[in-house]
Design a protein around this motif. Structure first.
Motif: not given
Length: 147
Positions: A7-12, A14-15, A129-132
């Motif tokens: 739940d904390k956005e970084s460079w991608y 989050p779920l 799986h978040t990427g999927q």
């Protein structure tokens, strides 16, 4: 890393962002002819492995033994938005449980039974799986254009 995969956005993304705003119908969608899982199935899969890991870390017996494919069907899918909301809440609950049990774990205990490696694998599994999920959303046109 636990926070950035959930739940904390970084460079991608989050779920939590990847599933935000989805309806049950969107969570059940899959492209025609594609050998892919739905967003709902992917979330089921992630929930199962986190619940199992939390139980083990808490010293509880894990009795719900599913093979890898069965984990995608942990909950019944429908077009009922309330049922989808329950799955999202379950994902948030197990994430909180994992945070809590990890906060109670001594640094020395992370080496025991390869616990640190297992935790890293859980986090990488979420990112994969978040990427999927994001790819599925892009295919169905539900991924926000500002992302």
């Amino acid at each position: 890393m636990l926070d950035t995969t959930f739940d904390k956005e970084s460079w991608y993304a989050p779920l939590k962002d990847a599933i935000e705003g989805l309806t049950a119908e969107q969570a059940n969608w899959k492209p025609t002819g594609e050998a892919t899982k739905t967003i709902w199935e992917n979330l089921n899969h992630l929930i199962y492995y986190k619940e199992k890991h939390v139980a083990i870390m808490e010293g509880r017996e894990w009795t719900q033994h599913l093979d890898g494919n069965e984990t995608f069907y942990l909950t019944d899918q429908s077009n009922d938005d309330q049922e989808w909301k329950k799955v999202i809440e379950r994902a948030e609950k197990v994430q909180d449980s994992l945070r809590q049990v990890l906060n109670k774990t001594a640094v020395e205990d992370l080496d025991q039974d390869y616990l640190e490696l297992k935790l890293v694998n859980i986090m990488l599994h979420d990112a994969y799986h978040t990427g999927q999920i994001i790819q599925i959303r892009k295919m169905q046109g539900s991924w926000p254009s500002h992302r």
